[in-house]
Design a protein around this motif. Sequence first.
Motif, short mmCIF file in Angstrom:
data_model
loop_
_atom_site.label_atom_id
_atom_site.label_comp_id
_atom_site.label_asym_id
_atom_site.label_seq_id
_atom_site.Cartn_x
_atom_site.Cartn_y
_atom_site.Cartn_z
N PRO A 139 0.77 -1.25 -0.09
CA PRO A 139 -0.07 0.24 0.00
C PRO A 139 1.00 1.26 -0.02
N TYR A 155 -9.73 -3.36 -2.12
CA TYR A 155 -8.58 -2.45 -1.43
C TYR A 155 -9.37 -1.41 -0.74
N PRO A 157 -8.56 1.60 1.50
CA PRO A 157 -7.52 2.83 1.75
C PRO A 157 -7.66 3.12 2.98
N ILE A 161 -5.33 8.12 2.68
CA ILE A 161 -5.07 7.72 1.17
C ILE A 161 -6.38 7.77 0.57
N THR A 162 -6.26 8.09 -0.73
CA THR A 162 -7.68 8.31 -1.63
C THR A 162 -7.45 7.32 -2.46
N ALA A 163 -8.64 6.51 -3.07
CA ALA A 163 -8.34 5.30 -4.01
C ALA A 163 -9.43 5.82 -5.09
N ARG A 165 -10.96 4.39 -8.39
CA ARG A 165 -11.13 3.03 -9.15
C ARG A 165 -11.24 3.69 -10.65
N SER A 274 -7.34 0.31 -8.94
CA SER A 274 -7.58 1.70 -8.49
C SER A 274 -6.17 2.19 -8.55
N SER A 276 -4.16 4.68 -5.98
CA SER A 276 -4.19 5.25 -4.68
C SER A 276 -3.27 6.17 -4.76
N ARG A 278 -2.11 9.79 -2.03
CA ARG A 278 -2.50 10.60 -0.52
C ARG A 278 -3.55 11.55 -0.60
N SER A 279 -4.42 11.52 0.24
CA SER A 279 -5.50 12.57 0.33
C SER A 279 -4.91 14.03 0.09
N THR A 282 -4.85 15.07 -3.83
CA THR A 282 -5.93 14.99 -4.61
C THR A 282 -6.22 16.20 -5.49
#
Length: 302
Positions: A139, A155, A157, A161-163, A165, A274, A276, A278-279, A282
Amino acid sequence: MPDRVVPQRLPPLNALRAFDAVARRGSILKAAEELGVVRGAVRQQLNLLETHFGVPLFDRENGRLVLTAKGRAFADSIGVAFGILARASAELSEGNRRTLRLGVPSAFAVWWLMPRVADLQATLDGIDIDIVPMAMVEPLARRADLEAVIMGGEYRPTRDITAIRFMEDEFGPVATSDVSSRLSLGSGVAALAGAVALGSRSAPSLWDDWFSESGRAPVRFARKREFEDLLLAIGAARSGLGVAIAPRTAIGDDLVRGTLVAPYGFIHRPAGYSLSIRSSDTKDPALVRLADWLSRAGAAQS
């Protein structure tokens, strides 16, 4: 006059580095090897960090270190912080041209991403894409050196963490036509009992997932062979060694050429793949462009 807020005194950087390495690598020995120090030095830094905060970050279970709930949350945040520092340092040293380091499952990189990488690079005009193949996918929270990671399957997150898809997929058993005919795989799933089941340590649950998600009763295989990577398991199936579970994206050309057949068809996996990130990233323009390209390419694949 309101009281002045006194900032929290930060722990030593070496203690944070030791904690991050142990959290990512899962052992003091591996962390010590990564950091180039002896195990005692890592233990000392962990003790210092727990003393600093006054809370345990690990549970000691039969000689093993297991992150506590607070320890896991702190490890995720430390991973994000080190990632930000690593990227900022890279940008300073590289001048105006940016490099995105993208972790990708090695099999997915070979069969899907690399044939499209020229188009991806053109989309990221002015930004270099550094594809880091991962035999065992970790991850993003454990990889401070990467900006993003492509994850396959289910998965969940972590908080930081932002996933995103970007593509669905199908998967199922595949073999050469000779193996399929010899075992009479077309006669029903029970025929798999005579097969050599090919699997990989990078995706160890694929056979169990297929039986469960297809609603078919598991069978006892004649033999099982496990390879380090899914690419090797699929290669073994191409050579006629046995039957492998493969994502359709991996063997589409093989099906067209007749190198492999799928005697039971494929089942749909909505989880798919997806990206992934880091938030905190974004809204990063480079990562937004990467996510947009993946979504367009994934839609074209479907």
